[in-house]
Design a protein around this motif. Structure first.
Motif, PDB file in Angstrom:
ATOM      1  N   TYR A  67       3.586   3.170  -7.239  1.00 17.55           N
ATOM      2  CA  TYR A  67       2.174   3.220  -6.846  1.00 17.55           C
ATOM      3  C   TYR A  67       1.267   2.832  -8.012  1.00 17.55           C
ATOM      4  N   TRP A  83       1.319  -0.742  -8.544  1.00 19.40           N
ATOM      5  CA  TRP A  83       0.514  -1.435  -7.517  1.00 19.40           C
ATOM      6  C   TRP A  83      -0.964  -1.363  -7.883  1.00 19.40           C
ATOM      7  N   ASN A 127      -1.910  -3.853 -10.076  1.00 16.22           N
ATOM      8  CA  ASN A 127      -1.635  -5.164  -9.478  1.00 16.22           C
ATOM      9  C   ASN A 127      -0.339  -5.788  -9.965  1.00 16.22           C
ATOM     10  N   GLU A 172       2.551  -4.772  -8.455  1.00 17.48           N
ATOM     11  CA  GLU A 172       3.370  -4.798  -7.236  1.00 17.48           C
ATOM     12  C   GLU A 172       2.509  -5.290  -6.074  1.00 17.48           C
ATOM     13  N   ARG A 173       3.214  -5.807  -5.074  1.00 16.10           N
ATOM     14  CA  ARG A 173       2.499  -6.416  -3.962  1.00 16.10           C
ATOM     15  C   ARG A 173       2.034  -5.373  -2.959  1.00 16.10           C
ATOM     16  N   TYR A 174       2.935  -4.384  -2.683  1.00 20.24           N
ATOM     17  CA  TYR A 174       2.603  -3.365  -1.676  1.00 20.24           C
ATOM     18  C   TYR A 174       2.469  -2.010  -2.349  1.00 20.24           C
ATOM     19  N   PRO A 175       1.634  -1.152  -1.754  1.00 21.87           N
ATOM     20  CA  PRO A 175       1.517   0.208  -2.317  1.00 21.87           C
ATOM     21  C   PRO A 175       2.690   1.097  -1.924  1.00 21.87           C
TER      22      PRO A 175
END
Lengths: 494, 89
Positions: free
Chosen positions: A417, A420, A423, A425-428
């Motif tokens: 998390y 994310w 920024n 990671e693409r998804y939370p």
């Protein structure tokens, strides 16, 4: 103090409860100092209170004139008094006879190693011979001395002639007086072991006695019981027989009574012997304790030379009798009571007659069986206990592993998390299977499956910060975890 | 000269708290004589051996002269201690 010989120094130290090493030129001074210290301690202890001994190993000794005497009186040991006598008197005899040569011997004894000359050893070897002679003479002299004078002489020798003569008796004397304290010390050191072994010995003996007692009671008790029952039944049989026969048969009473009595007695004996044989090894290969009517009849008729009608009458009488006569009549169905003579198929004795050996064996077997059962029960309980313990330990380990896993999962999801948020990671959210695959190496996935499942379950029910959702990732439906706590809150934790 | 098992046992390891009778060449009789003079442990005997500067000959003479050891016993004992010193000291 400087006048004391090596042997006397050693003896004094031992008397004060100290065990010195070898007394040589280099160690003599040290031990002399040690002796002074010990004596000072003893004196101090004495001043504090006469009752309390200074060291646990030894009673205090007087340093002055009554030295020998005191110990002799307190201990009263024959060994210690013998060496004391000898040691006191020897110096005086040395002094009288061979003081000069002993002095030489003493000198050579001390100086010879420094020089290392072989010719001196000859004179040294003679020493034991010299030592023996005075000591035997001393024994004779001694009895004439009263204790007091002997003590004085001993002290005088210790101080005056000590250096010259007295030291030569070392080996023979030390052996004598060493024996007493040595054994005492060993006895003390092994006290616990000794008591333990004694206790074990006693316990095993008691167990053996109990076993034998059970055996004996079992053997003699049953035999005695059998015998009394037998005699009771016999008398009961006879009484009843006589009573009943007296009522029913008024004609040729005496004869009839006797015949049936004989027959029943014989039958009883025969059946009990057969039953006993059956119980004890069964040498005749009987199928059961129950003897067929025909066989019994034949035997009884053979022995008593009576007719089959008489036998039938006897059986009839047994049936009518309400008392236990020691003979059971059995029909085809062994559990149904027999009512008429025709139904009787076989006869069985209620009191098998067994030999002493057989009885012993049976008692033994019973006792061993009981013990075996007891041990078996014990072992079973033990096994169950061990199994339960193992099980509980396993469960605890599993729980521990589960909590570890939960922690790891939380860390992974939280990290994801955070990444994310930055920024990276693409998804939370992160797929559950991805988390598993990143946490557990492939070879242990099967083994850890249970723990993993429990951890997932635990997270679903007990973890509020992680939410389980279903998402379509890369065209595939999969369960994911999402960290729901804002990062500024969770950051405060760290 | 092939060495006895006792010799090997003694030389193979540090002597620790071994009694004097465990030294090769010292039997019960000689051991009790030694113990009477305070030499009850092997390390005390070694101490004396060292005090004599590890001189085996003098040590043997001392054993024979003071405790009545036989020549054979004295030799065995001295060899044993020498070997022990060589191996372990």
């Amino acid at each position: 103090m400087a006048e004391l010989t090596d042997a006397e120094l050693r003896r004094e130290l031992m008397a004060l409860g100290y065990r010195p090493g070898p007394i040589t030129d280099t160690t003599r001074k040290v031990y002399a100092k040690k002796l002074n210290c010990l004596r000072a301690e003893v004196a101090a202890a004495k001043r504090r209170g006469r009752g309390a001994p200074p060291s646990p190993a030894r009673p205090p000794r007087q340093a002055a004139a009554g030295l020998w005497e005191t110990v002799g009186e307190r201990k009263g040991l024959s060994s210690s008094s013998s060496w004391r006598r000898e040691s006191e008197l020897m110096p005086s005899t040395h002094w009288g006879t061979t003081a000069a040569s002993a002095g030489l011997g003493g000198f050579s004894h001390q100086t010879r190693f420094g020089r290392g000359e072989g010719d001196l050893t000859a004179s040294v070897r003679k020493e034991p011979e010299r030592e023996l002679k005075p000591s035997t003479q001393g024994g004779g002299l001694l009895r004439r001395f009263p204790w007091k004078t002997a003590g004085d002489a001993g002290l005088a020798s210790g101080t005056r002639w000590g250096a010259a003569a007295a030291g030569q008796g070392t080996t023979s004397r030390t052996q004598l007086w060493r024996s007493a304290p040595k054994s005492r010390l060993e006895g003390k050191g092994k006290g616990l072991e000794y008591y333990l072994s004694q206790f074990l010995c006693l316990a095993s003996f008691v167990l053996l006695m109990i076993f034998l007692g059970i055996l004996l009671v079992k053997m003699i008790g049953s035999g005695w019981l059998d015998r009394t029952e037998e005699s009771c039944t016999c008398t009961g049989l006879i009484l009843l027989l006589s009573y009943v026969l007296h009522l029913s048969f008024t004609f040729c009473q005496a004869q009839q009574k006797e015949i049936i009595m004989n027959m029943l007695h014989e039958l009883y004996n025969y059946l009990s012997i057969q039953a006993g044989n059956f119980e004890c090894g069964n040498p005749e290969n009987l199928k059961s304790k129950c003897i067929w009517v025909g066989e019994a009849r034949d035997h009884v008729m053979n022995v008593t030379a009576s007719s089959p009608q008489k036998f039938e009458a006897a059986l009839e009488w047994i049936l009518k009798s309400s008392r236990d006569l020691g003979i059971w009549l059995k029909g085809r169905d062994p559990y149904e009571p027999v009512t008429t003579v025709e139904e009787v198929v076989c006869l069985e004795s209620a009191h098998p007659q067994m030999g002493l050996g057989c009885r012993f064996r049976r008692a033994m077997i019973t006792a061993i069986m009981n013990l075996f059962l007891f041990f078996w029960g014990l072992i079973t309980l033990w096994g169950i206990l061990i199994f339960l313990k193992y099980r509980w330990r396993k469960m605890a380990e599993e729980e521990q592993a589960m909590y570890e896993m939960v922690k790891k999962i939380i860390a992974v999801v939280q990290d994801h998390y955070k990444e994310w948020e930055r920024n990276l990671e693409r998804y939370p959210y992160v797929g559950i299977l991805h988390v598993r695959d990143s946490l557990i190496p492939p070879q242990s996935r099967k083994k850890m499956k249970r723990i993993w499942d429990r951890a997932v379950e635990f997270l679903a029910s007990n973890e509020s910060r992680i939410q389980t959702e279903s998402h379509r990732v890369a065209g595939e439906d999969m369960l994911v975890w999402r960290w729901t706590q804002p990062s500024y809150l969770s950051d405060s934790e760290h | 000269m092939p060495q006895s098992q006792k010799f090997k046992d003694f030389v193979s390891e540090p002597m620790g708290n071994k009694t004097v009778t465990e030294v090769d060449g010292i039997d019960e009789n000689l051991g009790s004589k030694l113990a009477a003079e305070g030499f009850d442990k092997a390390y005390i005997l070694l101490g004396h051996f060292l005090l004599l500067k590890k001189d085996a000959l003098i040590f043997q003479q001392w054993l024979k002269g003071t405790f009545g050891a036989s020549s054979r016993q004295a030799l065995q004992c001295a060899t044993c201690l020498t070997e022990w010193c060589y191996t372990i000291l």
